[in-house]
Write a protein that holds these residues in place. Structure first.
Motif, PDB file in Angstrom:
ATOM      1  N   PRO A  47      39.463  39.356  40.060  1.00 52.30           N
ATOM      2  CA  PRO A  47      38.442  39.176  41.098  1.00 52.30           C
ATOM      3  C   PRO A  47      37.137  39.875  40.711  1.00 52.30           C
ATOM      4  N   GLN A  48      36.041  39.312  41.162  1.00 50.89           N
ATOM      5  CA  GLN A  48      34.777  40.056  41.103  1.00 50.89           C
ATOM      6  C   GLN A  48      35.009  41.414  41.779  1.00 50.89           C
ATOM      7  N   THR A  49      34.624  42.479  41.123  1.00 49.66           N
ATOM      8  CA  THR A  49      34.777  43.889  41.567  1.00 49.66           C
ATOM      9  C   THR A  49      36.196  44.428  41.364  1.00 49.66           C
ATOM     10  N   MET A  50      37.161  43.571  41.089  1.00 50.51           N
ATOM     11  CA  MET A  50      38.586  43.966  40.986  1.00 50.51           C
ATOM     12  C   MET A  50      39.104  44.649  42.260  1.00 50.51           C
ATOM     13  N   MET A  51      38.362  44.490  43.364  1.00 48.67           N
ATOM     14  CA  MET A  51      38.764  45.167  44.597  1.00 48.67           C
ATOM     15  C   MET A  51      39.396  44.227  45.626  1.00 48.67           C
ATOM     16  N   THR A  52      39.581  42.962  45.286  1.00 50.50           N
ATOM     17  CA  THR A  52      40.201  42.049  46.248  1.00 50.50           C
ATOM     18  C   THR A  52      41.471  41.460  45.639  1.00 50.50           C
TER      19      THR A  52
ATOM     20  N   GLY B  13      22.311  40.188  38.897  1.00 45.43           N
ATOM     21  CA  GLY B  13      21.600  39.202  39.697  1.00 45.43           C
ATOM     22  C   GLY B  13      22.525  38.167  40.314  1.00 45.43           C
ATOM     23  N   GLU B  14      23.717  38.571  40.642  1.00 53.37           N
ATOM     24  CA  GLU B  14      24.694  37.596  41.148  1.00 53.37           C
ATOM     25  C   GLU B  14      25.034  37.874  42.605  1.00 53.37           C
ATOM     26  N   PRO B  15      25.387  36.859  43.358  1.00 56.06           N
ATOM     27  CA  PRO B  15      25.818  37.060  44.744  1.00 56.06           C
ATOM     28  C   PRO B  15      27.282  37.485  44.795  1.00 56.06           C
ATOM     29  N   GLU B  16      27.681  38.044  45.924  1.00 51.65           N
ATOM     30  CA  GLU B  16      29.094  38.343  46.132  1.00 51.65           C
ATOM     31  C   GLU B  16      29.856  37.043  46.373  1.00 51.65           C
ATOM     32  N   VAL B  17      31.056  36.953  45.816  1.00 46.76           N
ATOM     33  CA  VAL B  17      31.911  35.807  46.158  1.00 46.76           C
ATOM     34  C   VAL B  17      32.504  36.050  47.544  1.00 46.76           C
ATOM     35  N   ARG B  18      33.128  35.014  48.104  1.00 47.51           N
ATOM     36  CA  ARG B  18      33.525  35.117  49.506  1.00 47.51           C
ATOM     37  C   ARG B  18      34.506  36.273  49.770  1.00 47.51           C
ATOM     38  N   SER B  19      35.502  36.426  48.895  1.00 43.26           N
ATOM     39  CA  SER B  19      36.497  37.481  49.155  1.00 43.26           C
ATOM     40  C   SER B  19      35.857  38.864  49.110  1.00 43.26           C
ATOM     41  N   VAL B  20      34.810  39.018  48.315  1.00 46.03           N
ATOM     42  CA  VAL B  20      34.107  40.308  48.265  1.00 46.03           C
ATOM     43  C   VAL B  20      33.225  40.467  49.501  1.00 46.03           C
ATOM     44  N   ARG B  21      32.586  39.380  49.916  1.00 43.91           N
ATOM     45  CA  ARG B  21      31.804  39.465  51.170  1.00 43.91           C
ATOM     46  C   ARG B  21      32.718  39.908  52.315  1.00 43.91           C
ATOM     47  N   ASN B  22      33.967  39.414  52.301  1.00 45.47           N
ATOM     48  CA  ASN B  22      34.895  39.765  53.385  1.00 45.47           C
ATOM     49  C   ASN B  22      35.142  41.269  53.509  1.00 45.47           C
ATOM     50  N   ILE B  23      35.083  41.984  52.389  1.00 43.01           N
ATOM     51  CA  ILE B  23      35.362  43.432  52.485  1.00 43.01           C
ATOM     52  C   ILE B  23      34.094  44.242  52.734  1.00 43.01           C
ATOM     53  N   ASN B  24      32.938  43.602  52.749  1.00 43.06           N
ATOM     54  CA  ASN B  24      31.689  44.245  53.176  1.00 43.06           C
ATOM     55  C   ASN B  24      31.402  45.555  52.454  1.00 43.06           C
ATOM     56  N   LEU B  25      31.113  45.425  51.154  1.00 41.86           N
ATOM     57  CA  LEU B  25      30.838  46.602  50.318  1.00 41.86           C
ATOM     58  C   LEU B  25      29.773  47.504  50.904  1.00 41.86           C
ATOM     59  N   ALA B  26      28.715  46.890  51.430  1.00 40.78           N
ATOM     60  CA  ALA B  26      27.579  47.691  51.911  1.00 40.78           C
ATOM     61  C   ALA B  26      27.967  48.535  53.117  1.00 40.78           C
TER      62      ALA B  26
ATOM     63  N   PRO C  24      46.424  31.640  52.285  1.00 38.91           N
ATOM     64  CA  PRO C  24      45.332  30.723  51.948  1.00 38.91           C
ATOM     65  C   PRO C  24      44.213  31.501  51.237  1.00 38.91           C
ATOM     66  N   LEU C  25      43.356  30.758  50.539  1.00 43.31           N
ATOM     67  CA  LEU C  25      42.331  31.387  49.694  1.00 43.31           C
ATOM     68  C   LEU C  25      41.461  32.370  50.475  1.00 43.31           C
ATOM     69  N   ASP C  26      41.222  33.524  49.865  1.00 37.06           N
ATOM     70  CA  ASP C  26      40.307  34.548  50.400  1.00 37.06           C
ATOM     71  C   ASP C  26      40.755  35.113  51.743  1.00 37.06           C
ATOM     72  N   GLN C  27      42.033  35.049  51.999  1.00 39.07           N
ATOM     73  CA  GLN C  27      42.527  35.545  53.282  1.00 39.07           C
ATOM     74  C   GLN C  27      43.471  36.731  53.136  1.00 39.07           C
ATOM     75  N   TRP C  28      43.698  37.198  51.911  1.00 36.53           N
ATOM     76  CA  TRP C  28      44.623  38.338  51.772  1.00 36.53           C
ATOM     77  C   TRP C  28      43.991  39.564  52.401  1.00 36.53           C
ATOM     78  N   GLY C  29      44.733  40.187  53.323  1.00 34.29           N
ATOM     79  CA  GLY C  29      44.183  41.361  53.975  1.00 34.29           C
ATOM     80  C   GLY C  29      44.967  42.627  53.695  1.00 34.29           C
ATOM     81  N   PRO C  30      46.193  42.723  54.207  1.00 27.65           N
ATOM     82  CA  PRO C  30      46.920  43.999  54.177  1.00 27.65           C
ATOM     83  C   PRO C  30      47.268  44.460  52.775  1.00 27.65           C
ATOM     84  N   ILE C  31      47.049  45.743  52.509  1.00 29.75           N
ATOM     85  CA  ILE C  31      47.523  46.325  51.256  1.00 29.75           C
ATOM     86  C   ILE C  31      48.458  47.502  51.525  1.00 29.75           C
ATOM     87  N   SER C  32      48.768  47.706  52.801  1.00 32.76           N
ATOM     88  CA  SER C  32      49.541  48.906  53.138  1.00 32.76           C
ATOM     89  C   SER C  32      50.911  48.925  52.467  1.00 32.76           C
TER      90      SER C  32
END
Lengths: 538, 538
Positions: free
Chosen positions: A180-185, A386-399, A446-454
């Motif tokens: 994944p972009q950022t390896m965080m998703t 100069g790249e945008p965040e992909v959707r799964s990264v937008r979902n975790i709201n880095l900012a 489904p795509l970009d919907q993985w949430g829990p990591i507990s």
């Protein structure tokens, strides 16, 4: 963030370059849009010879090594078969980032000549085995973008410690795999290479961050890949793709010299490297081989933890956890853990039903530790590309991620130590040989919907080794049920409602997670082998 | 800082309470003011019976255990002998903080009864051995002031992990030993208990922070004590007092549950616990016993590093370092390392002359890591006790220590990793079995004058185990020479000038430091045994 227009051109260049490394005679037709499950296409596409099919389909890594050792197969034909099958996997799921098939075949030829020239010398333990590696491992001559535009076209000049060791042990490296972009998703999607798909069901995520490995190994384009895991990044794609994945304890397997989108010297939870494979005994063989090879010579951060060869207890006492108290397992996950516990009990394993203490505080501590710098470093990397965040990264709201100060960090450390003591007592008081629990409350989502990591990250915080054992797939009985089952609040309800039934989730793999005591990785391989045999023999 | 008047009353109370625990029949006369060396006074004072003298004078810890095992001595008579001799040591050097002789003798009686009742059961590995411990280890019922007024009269209710383990292994605990105020200096002096003196030469420092252990063991009031070391706190008092001291790698020996004048969760260089003893094989026996006892069960922070029983190389290749490039060794220290290297070479050891790289950056990194919080925590403890700083603490100027922020800490971590890699390469490139170097540029210094920690703390930063081997004493040939020898600047010159010649430094012990590879503590015990035999057999 200003988006430069040339990020697409950079990505286009990287993809064309990669695709050009797949020979035209290895091209296959795209499957019809209606096809969801592509697992059988490598065999059906007609590209692999019958021997290549046998080599890639009928063995695990341990078996394959034995067949090379006995000269049933040459390293060259094995390597060529896996390069070809990896090329097919790439075309089906977009799982590869960097391709170096030619160098791999050249190396295999050298290995064959070495074997022929020294017929009486014992072979190195990984002689001739093609090993795929996650994109973040550095190999001279190719990029380690980790899916970031800013790192495109910066070929490495040095090896990370693990690929160097694998080569010294006789392995053949032939490709790197998507992240994944950022390896965080948990969605292996980025602007450089695009998204890796799940070959079990193209509508579901392949997981991440070692998602390219997951898809490649599920398609048997590799029998042994190396991923990394800081919160579940080996285990989540192993769940999603239906393979075995082993998260070692920290600093057992060399991790040094990675390309990492995190600031140098950042402390907290240690990421680890570990095997993703098609059999439990391949996990064991990998861990044994690495631990016997004085891996600390390759990475000074490695523990000097020898493989002992001692046998673990035969009569097992296992703690079984059905849910973590934060996220309610989906119906197929509930069925799977209940059936697994029953099978273990029937086989004579002593079962202790456990509740996991302090999971909420653990997850808060984990999340704060992951983002001590408020994710500034990674945001700067995105900006510099100069790249945008992909959707799964937008979902975790880095900012929106807060940073910490040094005093916060002391407190997080102290919280972690407290929780480690709680689990230490839980383990000793219950005289456990392992804990068995769902590896996630979900199947592949489904795509970009993985949430829990507990369910996975807890063990990173504690630094307990954990292995994913696949146990089947979603079945017609696994109907969706009322969201009222999700009793842990709004996030739980949202996650629970993602499951819409066995039709949409057809062929989604199921698995259990087996957890061992910290640094008792060797013992875990033995206990997990017993559990695997019980769960997968009927 | 406002100084409350009652800190002296608290200290007075603590000292009276301690002194009251020494039976009146164990009192000795104070030596004459002219006496510098009191090492022979325990034997000469007439208090110890001939058997007590034999028990305390003629054995090391390994030998003593064997004599208890074979019933030559009972645990009770051994314990009584060491309590008595420790009481003498206390009167000569002020080395003790907390005394629990009565409980120790009671426990020894129980151990004797156990042995008698089960004559065929193997004894626990530390059965009946009196072990002294540094004040920072917690034992229920007694204080762990660590020399701070604010912690006086707060008896502990729980054990630290190591004393708990030692008791489970059969040891007898009978006293705790003195430390510096703040535990950050090498002079074991504080407002609660006062200063520990060096029995070799009362005008010189006993070292610190495990200075009470050093003096007690030099006087054979203990054959095995446990100190702690974050920059040299086991090794410096071992040098000063002429005993063996072993700094294990981090997290090999349980350290958890200490009383520590540092904020909870502070990261950086890990303090460690380790043995201070009268023979090299006692270090080995302690390490083997602890590592075989699954110490991680007692402290979840412990590594799962088994003792392997494998033999190290017989033909040794040793790196010899004569000076660290920051502080010039005094004349006796120069003579000692040169003679030691010659003896090793004569005995067939392969010698590689080494220079230590990056010592300056290493020391800067160490000092910054020690004081991430700007020493605020310890300053608050001093303030809350209403006590002034003692002279050695004033010398290090706590208030002048800058604090760090999280980004600084990342950089310190990165610097540490870089330096670790440099030394890792140095070790592997030179195919070393050990490094031998002076443990300090000095012998025991005059009171409150210990400065350099570079020779010891470097190995804490690298986390390499290190052992002090005593090799003799200052000799008449060791005349003071010109300060022009001190070529590393003003601090070096100041330190060099402290040495005024063999008269003032009569009986000051000399030693070498033997350093092993990280977590190869077992191998270091073997290599050090060979070196000890060579250096101390002629």
């Amino acid at each position: 963030m200003t988006i430069k227009q040339d990020y697409k051109a950079i990505a286009q260049g990287k993809r064309e370059q990669r695709d050009s490394l797949i020979p035209s005679e290895w091209r296959i037709e795209s499957p019809s849009k209606a096809v969801q499950n592509v697992l059988d296409l490598p065999a059906k596409c007609g590209l692999l010879s019958s021997k290549e099919l046998t080599i890639t389909s009928d063995h695990d890594a341990v078996d394959l090594l034995e067949n090379i050792r006995t000269k049933k197969y040459s390293a060259e034909e094995v390597t060529r078969a896996f390069c070809k099958r990896a090329a097919i996997a790439q075309q089906l799921t977009n799982c590869l980032t960097e391709i170096f098939f030619d160098e791999a075949i050249e190396r295999a030829k050298i290995l064959d000549r070495e074997q022929a020239a020294n017929p009486n010398l014992p072979l190195r333990p990984l002689h001739g085995l093609p090993i795929s590696i996650k994109d973040s491992f550095r190999v001279p001559g190719v990029d380690s973008t980790t899916g970031l535009i800013c790192w495109a076209n910066e070929p490495d000049t040095l090896y990370s410690s693990l690929p160097r060791l694998l080569l010294d042990l006789g392995a053949v490296l032939y490709c790197k795999t998507n992240v994944p972009q950022t390896m965080m998703t948990a969605d292996s999607d980025n602007n450089v290479f695009g998204r890796t798909l799940n070959p079990n069901n193209l509508t579901l995520t392949a997981g991440g961050s070692s998602g390219g490995e997951g898809a490649l190994i599920a398609l048997r384009g590799s029998l042994l890949g190396v991923g990394t895991d800081i919160a579940g990044s080996i285990r989540i794609p192993s769940i999603c793709n239906g393979i075995y994945g082993f998260r070692p304890s920290a600093s057992i397997v060399p991790y040094g010299g990675q390309r990492s989108p995190a600031p140098a010297g950042i402390p907290g939870i240690s990421p680890v490297a570990g095997p993703m494979v098609t059999s439990l005994r391949s996990c064991t063989y990998f861990m044994k081989t690495i631990m016997e090879a004085q891996p600390w010579r390759y990475d000074p951060a490695c523990l000097h933890r020898p493989w002992t060869g001692q046998l673990a207890a035969q009569k097992l006492r296992i703690g079984v956890v059905s849910r973590d108290g934060l996220f309610t397992p989906w119906p197929p996950v509930r069925r799977n853990i209940a059936e697994s516990a029953r099978k273990l009990g029937d086989a004579g394993v002593e079962i202790v039903n456990l509740s996991l203490p302090d999971v909420g505080e653990a997850v808060d501590t984990i999340m704060r530790m992951f983002s001590l710098d408020g994710s500034k470093f990674i945001q700067n990397l995105l900006a510099s590309g100069g790249e945008p965040e992909v959707r799964s990264v937008r979902n975790i709201n880095l900012a929106g991620i807060p940073s910490a100060n040094l005093e916060d960090y002391f407190k997080l450390n102290a919280a972690r130590s407290r929780i480690q003591q709680v689990y230490h007592n839980l383990w000793l008081d219950n005289r456990l040989d392992a804990i068995v629990l769902p590896p996630a409350p979900t199947t592949a989502t489904p795509l970009d919907q993985w949430g829990p990591i507990s369910y996975t990250a807890l063990w990173n915080l504690l630094d307990y080794p954990a292995v994913i054992i696949p146990t089947g797939k979603v079945q017609p009985v696994d109907e969706a049920d009322s969201v009222e089952h999700a009793i842990h609040g709004e996030r739980d309800r949202r996650n629970y409602q993602l499951y819409t039934g066995p039709t949409e989730f057809a062929n989604a793999p199921l698995a259990v997670q087996v957890v061992g005591m910290k640094q008792e990785d060797e013992e875990l391989t033995q206990v997990a082998a017993v559990i695997d045999k019980i769960l997968n023999s009927t």
